[in-house]
Design an enzyme around this catalytic site. Structure first.
Site, PDB file in Angstrom:
ATOM      1  N   GLU A 147       4.740 -20.639  -7.186  1.00 45.14           N
ATOM      2  CA  GLU A 147       5.523 -19.388  -7.342  1.00 45.14           C
ATOM      3  C   GLU A 147       7.052 -19.658  -7.465  1.00 45.14           C
ATOM      4  O   GLU A 147       7.335 -20.519  -6.540  1.00 45.14           O
ATOM      5  CB  GLU A 147       5.274 -18.233  -6.181  1.00 45.14           C
ATOM      6  CG  GLU A 147       6.030 -17.065  -6.522  1.00 45.14           C
ATOM      7  CD  GLU A 147       5.496 -15.690  -5.703  1.00 45.14           C
ATOM      8  OE1 GLU A 147       5.264 -16.351  -4.408  1.00 45.14           O
ATOM      9  OE2 GLU A 147       5.522 -14.824  -6.309  1.00 45.14           O
ATOM     10  N   GLU A 164      -4.458 -12.288  -1.515  1.00 43.43           N
ATOM     11  CA  GLU A 164      -4.018 -12.859  -2.487  1.00 43.43           C
ATOM     12  C   GLU A 164      -3.367 -14.264  -2.136  1.00 43.43           C
ATOM     13  O   GLU A 164      -2.591 -14.490  -1.052  1.00 43.43           O
ATOM     14  CB  GLU A 164      -2.671 -12.168  -3.115  1.00 43.43           C
ATOM     15  CG  GLU A 164      -1.884 -12.866  -4.095  1.00 43.43           C
ATOM     16  CD  GLU A 164      -0.558 -12.021  -4.390  1.00 43.43           C
ATOM     17  OE1 GLU A 164      -0.449 -10.939  -4.620  1.00 43.43           O
ATOM     18  OE2 GLU A 164       0.543 -12.734  -5.007  1.00 43.43           O
TER      19      GLU A 164
END
Ligand SMILES: *[C@@H]1O[C@H](CO)[C@@H](O)[C@H](O)[C@H]1NC(C)=O
Ligand SMILES: *[C@@H]1O[C@H](CO)[C@@H](O)[C@H](O)[C@H]1NC(C)=O
Length: 311
Positions: A137, A132
């Site tokens: 974020e 990932e």
């Protein structure tokens, strides 16, 4: 000596080639409706969210297209019923997967509001085995993070502008923190990002490294191939990345499989709760305020001008 210099020449020629990529996909406007899937699934990160279907998202205006722009937002009009799993929002995933590639995102606005936890990220199958990469974020300044299966750590000192948060990328059992890098500019995220109409994010993943760059829209050093969304790009000309994940102690090639691109917006949850109080928001996450005050969510939207993938 002759042999040596020839080898060097071949080395430089191939590394220069490796940094040149041609466009394979452009996503803009309705491409996000037609070439991404809407995932109405429970949030694995325990967010206060109810991911809706494509038809609901379209009917309620949570996704919309204006020219080439695509907007994805949370419900900012309704009070959340006490039986709901959370505020209505959207999670979309690209239908295509990409191995070695470069993703460039021209983003004009990102979700802002109490408890918002937006993300643009890429993930392979059978997490964490397929790897990932979190490009954007929910923290300010932005954090970029790798999550992998066992046997992947990052050197504490490397050629990047951002600063190392953690060096162990291994996720899945116990800690899911991953090996994050915090960006240097406050305008890489949230309110400050939105004030300048955002900018350009880029991620390069090959079998030997992952690099992530950010250029504010107001910057004078945005590479022209990035700014223009050129049909061919050369990442060698992009300068030092904010985050650099080399293969020194991590076989990048075996830790990452072809990945989907995911755009999601959740609330509170594992990370959002941790950053809630420090972002000057009242009470605690999952608080009544989040359900009873939809107008707090008027700025909880992504405005994507385009997203391009190069291979
Ligand atoms: C939303 O994004 C984060 C990455 O920041 C991810 O860890 C989380 O699982 C995502 N939630 C869903 C439901 O995809
Ligand atoms: C697309 O978004 C940009 C950035 O906010 C804006 O300047 C432009 O007017 C928008 N175009 C359309 C057709 O909505």
């Amino acid at each position: 000596m002759k042999h040596l210099s020839l080898e060097f020449l071949i080395f430089f020629a191939s590394s220069a080639l490796a940094a040149t990529f041609g466009i394979v996909d452009t996503y803009q406007g309705s491409d996000f409706l037609n070439r991404f899937d809407f995932e109405a699934i429970p949030d694995p990160t325990h967010g206060y969210v109810n991911y809706v279907s494509k038809s609901t998202a379209m009917a309620d205006g949570l996704v919309s297209v204006s020219g080439n722009n695509f907007t994805l937002k949370a419900d900012d009009t309704n009070i959340v019923s006490s039986s709901a799993s959370g505020r209505n929002s959207v999670r979309i995933q690209s239908q295509k997967t990409y191995g070695s590639h470069v993703t460039v995102i021209n983003l004009a606005h990102m979700p802002k509001g109490c408890g918002t936890w937006p993300a643009i990220w890429e993930v392979g199958p059978n997490w964490p085995n397929g790897g990932e990469v979190d490009i954007i974020e929910g923290e300010s300044p932005n954090h970029a993070t790798l999550h992998t299966s066992s046997g992947c750590t990052m050197p504490s000192s490397r050629d990047e502008a951002g600063y190392v948060l953690l060096s162990n990328c291994v996720s899945g059992s116990g800690s899911n923190t991953g090996c994050g890098v915090a960006f240097t500019s406050a305008n890489s995220y949230g309110h400050e990002f939105n004030l300048i109409q955002g900018g350009f994010y880029a991620m390069e993943r090959t079998t030997t490294e992952v690099k992530i760059w950010f250029w504010p829209r107001t910057a004078s050093n945005i590479p022209s191939d990035v700014k223009n969304g050129a049909s061919s790009i050369n990442t060698n000309g992009w300068g030092q990345p904010q985050a650099f994940f080399p293969n020194t102690n991590c076989d990048i090639g075996s830790h990452f499989a072809p990945s989907n691109i995911i755009i999601n917006l959740t609330f509170c949850g594992d990370l959002g709760s941790a950053t809630y109080a420090s972002s000057g928001c009242p009470g605690t996450c999952q608080c009544q305020s989040l359900s009873n005050n939809p107008s707090q969510m008027v700025n909880a939207y992504f405005l994507i001008m385009w997203l391009k993938v190069y291979q």
